[in-house]
Design a protein around this motif. Structure first.
Motif, short mmCIF file in Angstrom:
data_model
loop_
_atom_site.label_atom_id
_atom_site.label_comp_id
_atom_site.label_asym_id
_atom_site.label_seq_id
_atom_site.Cartn_x
_atom_site.Cartn_y
_atom_site.Cartn_z
N LYS B 40 49.03 39.34 43.03
CA LYS B 40 47.90 39.09 43.93
C LYS B 40 47.40 40.37 44.58
O LYS B 40 48.10 41.38 44.64
CB LYS B 40 48.32 38.11 45.04
CG LYS B 40 48.82 36.77 44.55
CD LYS B 40 47.72 35.95 43.90
CE LYS B 40 48.23 34.58 43.48
NZ LYS B 40 47.36 33.97 42.48
N LYS B 254 44.80 37.84 32.59
CA LYS B 254 46.11 37.26 32.87
C LYS B 254 47.09 37.61 31.75
O LYS B 254 48.23 38.01 32.02
CB LYS B 254 45.96 35.74 32.99
CG LYS B 254 47.10 35.06 33.69
CD LYS B 254 46.82 33.58 33.81
CE LYS B 254 46.87 33.13 35.26
NZ LYS B 254 46.54 31.73 35.43
N ASP B 287 36.77 40.67 30.65
CA ASP B 287 37.45 39.73 31.53
C ASP B 287 38.11 40.46 32.70
O ASP B 287 38.09 39.98 33.83
CB ASP B 287 38.49 38.90 30.76
CG ASP B 287 38.95 37.69 31.57
OD1 ASP B 287 38.09 36.88 31.94
OD2 ASP B 287 40.16 37.58 31.86
N GLN B 291 37.42 39.91 36.69
CA GLN B 291 38.47 39.68 37.68
C GLN B 291 38.36 40.68 38.82
O GLN B 291 38.54 40.33 39.98
CB GLN B 291 39.86 39.80 37.04
CG GLN B 291 40.14 38.78 35.95
CD GLN B 291 40.07 37.36 36.45
OE1 GLN B 291 40.43 37.09 37.58
NE2 GLN B 291 39.58 36.47 35.63
N LYS B 294 35.65 39.63 41.09
CA LYS B 294 36.07 38.56 41.99
C LYS B 294 36.83 39.14 43.19
O LYS B 294 36.64 38.72 44.34
CB LYS B 294 36.94 37.56 41.23
CG LYS B 294 37.79 36.61 42.06
CD LYS B 294 36.95 35.61 42.82
CE LYS B 294 37.80 34.59 43.56
NZ LYS B 294 38.65 35.16 44.60
N GLY B 298 34.66 38.42 46.28
CA GLY B 298 35.13 37.14 46.79
C GLY B 298 34.46 35.96 46.14
O GLY B 298 34.68 34.83 46.53
N ARG B 299 33.61 36.18 45.14
CA ARG B 299 33.03 35.02 44.45
C ARG B 299 33.27 35.15 42.96
O ARG B 299 33.43 36.25 42.43
CB ARG B 299 31.54 34.87 44.76
CG ARG B 299 30.74 36.08 44.38
CD ARG B 299 29.25 35.86 44.58
NE ARG B 299 28.60 37.15 44.43
CZ ARG B 299 28.22 37.92 45.44
NH1 ARG B 299 28.35 37.51 46.67
NH2 ARG B 299 27.69 39.10 45.22
N TYR B 300 33.27 34.00 42.29
CA TYR B 300 33.51 34.00 40.86
C TYR B 300 32.28 34.49 40.11
O TYR B 300 31.15 34.19 40.48
CB TYR B 300 33.89 32.59 40.37
CG TYR B 300 35.25 32.17 40.82
CD1 TYR B 300 36.37 32.85 40.39
CD2 TYR B 300 35.41 31.11 41.69
CE1 TYR B 300 37.64 32.46 40.81
CE2 TYR B 300 36.67 30.71 42.11
CZ TYR B 300 37.78 31.39 41.66
OH TYR B 300 39.02 31.02 42.08
N SER B 301 32.53 35.26 39.05
CA SER B 301 31.44 35.79 38.25
C SER B 301 31.42 35.07 36.91
O SER B 301 32.16 34.13 36.67
CB SER B 301 31.65 37.28 38.07
OG SER B 301 30.51 37.86 37.50
N GLY B 302 30.56 35.53 36.02
CA GLY B 302 30.46 34.86 34.72
C GLY B 302 30.05 35.83 33.64
O GLY B 302 29.70 36.99 33.92
N PRO B 303 30.07 35.36 32.39
CA PRO B 303 29.80 36.25 31.26
C PRO B 303 28.38 36.84 31.25
O PRO B 303 28.13 37.79 30.52
CB PRO B 303 30.03 35.36 30.03
CG PRO B 303 30.04 33.96 30.54
CD PRO B 303 30.45 34.02 31.96
N TYR B 305 27.23 38.59 33.46
CA TYR B 305 27.22 39.80 34.27
C TYR B 305 28.02 40.95 33.67
O TYR B 305 28.32 41.92 34.34
CB TYR B 305 27.71 39.46 35.69
CG TYR B 305 26.79 38.46 36.33
CD1 TYR B 305 25.65 38.88 37.01
CD2 TYR B 305 26.99 37.10 36.16
CE1 TYR B 305 24.76 37.97 37.53
CE2 TYR B 305 26.11 36.18 36.67
CZ TYR B 305 24.99 36.61 37.36
OH TYR B 305 24.11 35.70 37.87
#
Lengths: 285, 309
Positions: B40, B254, B287, B291, B294, B298-303, B305
């Motif tokens: 984390k 991950k 990926d 991460q 993020k 603090g917010r989720y991103s997507g492909p 971007y």
């Protein structure tokens, strides 16, 4: 033979065609009107939302590239499967305090509503699209296209009719959806997920997260890979600054305006989940 | 089966290395436990930066063009154009035909150029042809050469030939580093993976690598753990530190930190550097950037971007 041992249902999430528990391990309780425990329902976290968005995104291209006719057929198939589980849906509504007659009526009206939207699959383009007169040697068309990945905060009341009246218009045109539902309305939502899992709807087209909407909605609003959020069933005290998170990727916000009808049936509701594309095409020989 | 023989011959004058059998159940259980570790905040950021620094950013398609390689190289040098704080990757990995273009594109940036060679990915050509292919890639300027193990000879039990061909390849590499791909998905079991690892290291490999990425069944946590243990045993027996490269099917951040955990726990901190650990991948980098985004925002991103390739 010994007596039958009843098997209680585990109320889980529906993500990418599978039924996982929340990664957080949390649950919340749904109780009947007289206080008895009806179910321990998985309580989705932001990470479950993240997985659901990923599933919805990967299903989106395939779902929207199917023919409108095929999507209509698949939605109709969903209605067939719901029809055979009317008693289960009615029981779920009755358990939370609804009179039997009213519960049955809502189930029947909900299935009718779903079939009605299924029929719109290959008609909505004619109603919402247009051929525009322009000054020049061009054909000019406006055609509706799906917006992409949509998150739907499902209304708490009426549980089944409200959910289907928002979900059907969202997916009929080729969007993929993540439904956020909470409280007693979770029970019918999980039953609906079981219907969707067994009725030709591709995995990831609909994902159902039972959750505390106030907890998960802000993450949906700020998620850059979500294209639209339907606030019809959003908590009343959702702050303006939370909704403003949607501005970061120019997300569309629909529903949830004061006085709007959560069970409105109209092709314009389908239109709320569509983007309009205008094409100029030269006329020549 | 001779491929699981307890000793690997290592040519005239050197001692054979011993190969202990693999406890398959314990290996898979250990790998599964290591993959449950949660990382984390600041540790996560450090792990993601390290993962980037260890990436061999790869394109191995028949459809590769000079321009495609050039844009890959740009991404290798500056993974996120909007954030100069993100480190460069370790190397770009291309076919020999593209090495010249890659060398031009990364000149002076510290990013190395790796080339697959030696009739990649099957390796089913005469040894002269494979050696010439390697020499050609080195002449074009490749800093690192990725060759495949002769699985045909290895599985037929001709360990001597499999070994000697790697030694020949090592000579052909000259100053370039040699990575030997075992193609673990074709070896048939952990005992064979361990034997092949020992054989490749004894023959002079600077790195051993899991897979070509061209067949299903590529890098998996137990495979990486098995090879890490082989590297540890080889270092114990010979004093020589060999690197590990995972490749094939590594797409998520991950997975990347699972491998960092496996290597760190098995071989120690000394291996957590690009000099001894690599991740061969193409979509992994995006990926990892998502991460990191993020963590920053603090917010989720997507492909949408990150780059398409």
């Amino acid at each position: 033979m010994a007596g039958h041992m009843p098997v209680d249902k585990t109320y889980k999430l529906f993500i990418g065609g599978a039924f996982p528990r929340s990664e957080s391990g949390r649950t919340f309780q749904v109780r009947s009107a007289d206080g008895g425990l009806l179910a321990n329902v998985s309580r989705a976290s932001r990470k479950d939302l993240r997985e659901a968005v990923r599933a919805a995104r990967s299903a989106q291209a395939g779902w929207s590239s199917r023919t409108a006719y095929n999507r209509g057929q698949i939605l109709y198939r969903v209605a067939e499967v719901m029809e055979s589980r009317r008693a289960e849906f009615a029981t779920a509504l009755r358990d939370t305090g609804r009179p039997a007659r009213s519960a049955r009526r809502e189930v029947d009206a909900s299935i009718d509503r779903w079939v009605w939207y299924a029929g719109w699959a290959d008609k909505v383009h004619h109603v919402l699209g247009s051929v525009n007169p322009v000054a020049g040697p061009y054909f000019n068309f406006t055609v509706p296209e799906p917006t992409g990945v949509v998150v739907i905060a499902a209304p708490d009341e009426p549980p089944l009719m409200g959910l289907l009246s928002r979900l059907a218009p969202a997916i009929v045109s080729g969007n993929t959806a993540i439904v956020l539902t909470g409280g007693a309305a979770s029970l019918v939502a999980v039953s609906l997920a079981e219907v969707l899992a067994t009725s030709d709807v591709p995995a990831g087209v609909v994902n159902v997260l039972t959750c505390d909407k106030a907890e998960v909605l802000p993450w949906a609003l700020s998620h850059l890979d979500v294209n639209l959020v339907d606030l019809t069933g959003a908590p009343d005290d959702l702050g303006d600054e939370v909704v403003a998170g949607a501005a970061e990727n120019v997300k569309r916000i629909v529903g949830g305006r004061e006085g709007s009808d959560p069970v409105e049936a109209s092709p314009y509701v389908i239109g709320d989940f569509l983007e309009m594309k205008t094409i100029w095409h030269p006329i020549g020989r | 089966m001779s491929a699981t023989a307890p000793f690997i011959p290592t040519g005239a004058g050197s001692r054979p290395v011993r190969v202990a059998p693999v406890d398959e159940v314990a290996l898979e259980a250990r790998a599964a436990v290591l993959c449950t570790r949660s990382i984390k905040t600041t540790s996560k950021r450090a792990a993601l930066h390290l993962a980037i620094r260890c990436i061999d950013l790869t394109t191995l398609e028949g459809a590769d063009t000079p321009d495609k390689v050039a844009s890959l190289c740009q991404k290798a040098v500056r993974p996120d154009p909007s954030d100069p704080g993100i480190p460069s990757v370790a190397a770009v990995c291309v076919y020999p035909e593209m090495v010249g273009h890659a060398v031009d594109a990364v000149a002076g940036t510290g990013v190395a150029v790796a080339s697959v060679a030696g009739a990649f990915p099957a390796g089913m050509s005469a040894i002269d042809v494979r050696t010439a292919d390697i020499a050609d890639a080195v002449r074009r300027g490749a800093d690192e050469i990725d060759i495949v193990l002769n699985r045909s000879a290895f599985l037929a039990g001709d360990l001597g030939r499999a070994h000697d061909e790697i030694a020949t390849a090592k000579e052909a590499c000259g100053p370039a580093h040699l990575k030997v791909i075992l193609e673990t998905g074709e070896l048939g079991g952990y005992d064979q993976i361990r034997s092949a690892s020992m054989l490749a290291m004894a023959a002079g490999a600077d790195f051993i690598k899991t897979s070509t990425g061209k067949i299903p069944g590529a890098a998996t946590p137990p495979t990486m753990l098995c090879m890490s243990e082989a590297i540890r045993d080889f270092a114990d027996q010979t004093g020589t530190a060999v690197g590990l490269k995972g490749a094939g099917g590594i797409r998520t951040a991950k997975q990347a930190w699972h491998y960092l955990v496996i290597v760190g726990e098995t071989l120690g901190q000394d291996w957590l550097t690009p000099a001894r650990f690599r991740l061969g991948a193409s979509s992994l980098l995006n990926d990892v950037l998502l991460q990191l985004g993020k963590l920053d925002t603090g917010r989720y991103s997507g492909p949408d971007y990150v780059t398409v390739d």
